[in-house]
Scaffold this active site. Structure first.
Site, PDB file in Angstrom:
ATOM      1  N   GLU A   1       1.421  -0.847   0.232  1.00 10.50           N
ATOM      2  CA  GLU A   1       0.235  -0.022  -0.266  1.00 10.50           C
ATOM      3  C   GLU A   1       0.607   1.297   0.248  1.00 10.50           C
ATOM      4  OE1 GLU A   1      -4.048   0.295   1.568  1.00 10.50           O
ATOM      5  OE2 GLU A   1      -2.322   1.020   3.313  1.00 10.50           O
TER       6      GLU A   1
ATOM      7  N   HIS B   1       7.925 -26.996  -0.898  1.00 12.42           N
ATOM      8  CA  HIS B   1       7.608 -28.059  -1.069  1.00 12.42           C
ATOM      9  C   HIS B   1       6.433 -27.983  -2.138  1.00 12.42           C
ATOM     10  CE1 HIS B   1       9.938 -31.224   1.428  1.00 12.42           C
ATOM     11  NE2 HIS B   1       9.966 -29.619   2.089  1.00 12.42           N
TER      12      HIS B   1
ATOM     13  N   LYS C   1     -13.726   0.232  -4.024  1.00  9.94           N
ATOM     14  CA  LYS C   1     -15.012   0.596  -3.355  1.00  9.94           C
ATOM     15  C   LYS C   1     -16.192   1.592  -3.951  1.00  9.94           C
ATOM     16  CE  LYS C   1     -12.099   1.169   0.751  1.00  9.94           C
ATOM     17  NZ  LYS C   1     -11.227   2.414   1.961  1.00  9.94           N
TER      18      LYS C   1
END
Length: 448
Positions: free
Chosen positions: A288, A309, A423
């Site tokens: 951010e 793995h 948003k």
């Protein structure tokens, strides 16, 4: 002995010219952080936060935590992003790996649960079902009180708590951490009489773990926030002045040098499963802060040896656009020795008598050597142990390096304009009042 040490020898030679060349940029970036002369200077309250934290505030937080621990077996921390990740990072790092399955732990503390960090319907329904017969309280964290995810969670859990214990009793076990003067949550807290703590105006969410945002949940979980702040204050002192001894500057310099040399992805690796959520906090902090203006190192994280793995093949032989930063814990708090076996069918008797951590450390070193040989620069951050003091130092180290690194990159590390895009679309799709034009535009775009 310092809580943290930094080793860049297996990284800097991949970009030595860039590292040398960016020394002056690093010095200027430290000045930007320390003096507040650059963009984002209204969000630099975290810089001197550890040294300026009032002991009286810590005492008040501990008193609130004691009340919640006395009245509640569970406390739900409602928040999203920096409003919960920092606390979860510290609590997970300090807790028993199987704390969720241990009943009636001593000394008495409340188990911290989380809500409002997603909009998962099953998650919310299952959380509420779990809490039906439980003694629980709420810490709700939101500067505005209108952020969608935590606002939904708080509306539901507040109603459930009031139904289970009554409105008056609920007031004693709901704590709001919000803006000092304005916002929906501040208004509600004043109306209802909740105890409140302030989110400082000059501290952004991802830098807020050393404010009441993180300190109260951490104290509720039974950990020493005074030591946490002390570790951060020591790191604040050690990373103020530029120079070779400033490990925050060194980390910022080398990661920017690698970025300039084409290493676009940083993988934060650990060899201790308790650090998983610390890496999640780190990802938000750097993602951010730096990912803007078409720039930024992409932050990723892996848990070793588990992910060797699964992701190990890509890291070893994939596109060479990555570098690794490894958090190594010098001394585990518990020891377990590998026994010998008469039959030795598994062929492990050569490890007999060794601590499991001896094997882990050789896996760590062997991985670093293999990855460096495969063209992956490695930075090593060694911390003494997992305790409050060390974690406080590590938090501040990463915060300070993030500010320096962002300014070196040429961005404002303290805003997040890109977060608002989803948003806006979400509100338009949901038909939120005030978004009528956006709703019409997006319906046209979707062919509706």
């Amino acid at each position: 002995m310092k809580a943290i040490s930094l080793d860049i020898q297996h990284a800097v030679y991949f970009a030595e010219k860039q590292y040398i060349a960016n020394e002056s940029a690093a010095v200027e970036a430290i000045k930007d952080v320390n003096t507040g002369r650059a963009a984002g200077n209204d969000f630099l309250g975290w810089v001197k936060l550890p040294s300026e934290t009032d002991p009286g505030l810590l005492s008040k937080i501990n008193a609130t935590a004691d009340r919640l621990k006395e009245k509640c077996d569970y406390v739900v921390c409602i928040g999203i992003g920096g409003s919960y990740l920092g606390a979860k990072a510290v609590i997970s790092a300090l807790s028993n790996n199987f704390a969720d399955f241990i009943n009636n732990p001593e000394p008495k503390h409340a188990k911290v649960l989380y809500a409002g960090q997603n909009i998962g319907e099953e998650y919310t329904a299952e959380l509420q079902d779990f809490l039906k017969d439980k003694k629980f309280g709420i810490i709700v964290i939101s500067k505005s009180g209108t952020t969608t995810e935590p606002a939904i969670a708080f509306r539901l859990l507040k109603a459930q708590l009031e139904e289970q214990v009554g409105k008056e009793a609920a007031k004693e076990i709901i704590v709001a951490i919000t803006d000092e003067k304005k916002g929906a949550l501040r208004t509600l807290a004043t109306q209802e009489g909740y105890e409140t703590y302030v989110i400082p105006d000059n501290v952004g969410g991802r830098f807020s773990v050393l404010t009441p945002v993180g300190l109260l949940p951490i104290a509720v979980a039974g950990f020493d926030i005074t030591k946490l702040i002390a570790g951060a204050a020591e790191m604040e002192k050690d990373t103020t002045e530029p120079g070779g001894d400033n490990i925050a500057e060194t980390y910022a310099r080398v990661r920017n040098a690698l970025y300039q040399g084409g290493k676009k992805i940083e993988i934060l690796a650990n060899f201790n499963p308790k650090l998983h959520y610390f890496a999640e906090w780190w990802k938000q902090l750097y993602g951010e802060s730096e990912g803007k203006d078409g720039k930024g190192i992409f932050p990723a994280a892996v848990d070793f040896t588990t992910d060797l793995h699964s992701m190990g093949q890509w890291i070893q032989d994939g596109e060479r656009t990555i570098f690794e930063t490894v958090i190594s814990v010098k001394e585990p708090l518990l020891h377990k020795y590998i026994p010998t076996d008469d039959q030795n069918l598994d062929g492990l008797n050569f490890l007999g008598g060794k601590k499991i951590d001896d094997v882990n450390k050789m896996a760590e070193l062997g991985t670093m050597l293999a990855h460096v040989d495969g063209g992956v620069p490695n930075i090593k951050i060694e911390i003494n142990k997992l305790d409050e003091y060390t974690l406080g130092a590590l938090i501040y180290f990463f915060e300070k390096a993030c500010g320096i690194s962002g300014y070196m990159l040429g961005v404002n590390p303290f805003n997040q304009p890109g977060v608002e895009a989803y948003k806006k679309n979400m509100f338009a799709l949901l038909g939120k009042p005030g978004y009528e034009k956006e709703t019409a535009d997006i319906q046209t775009r979707l062919g509706k």
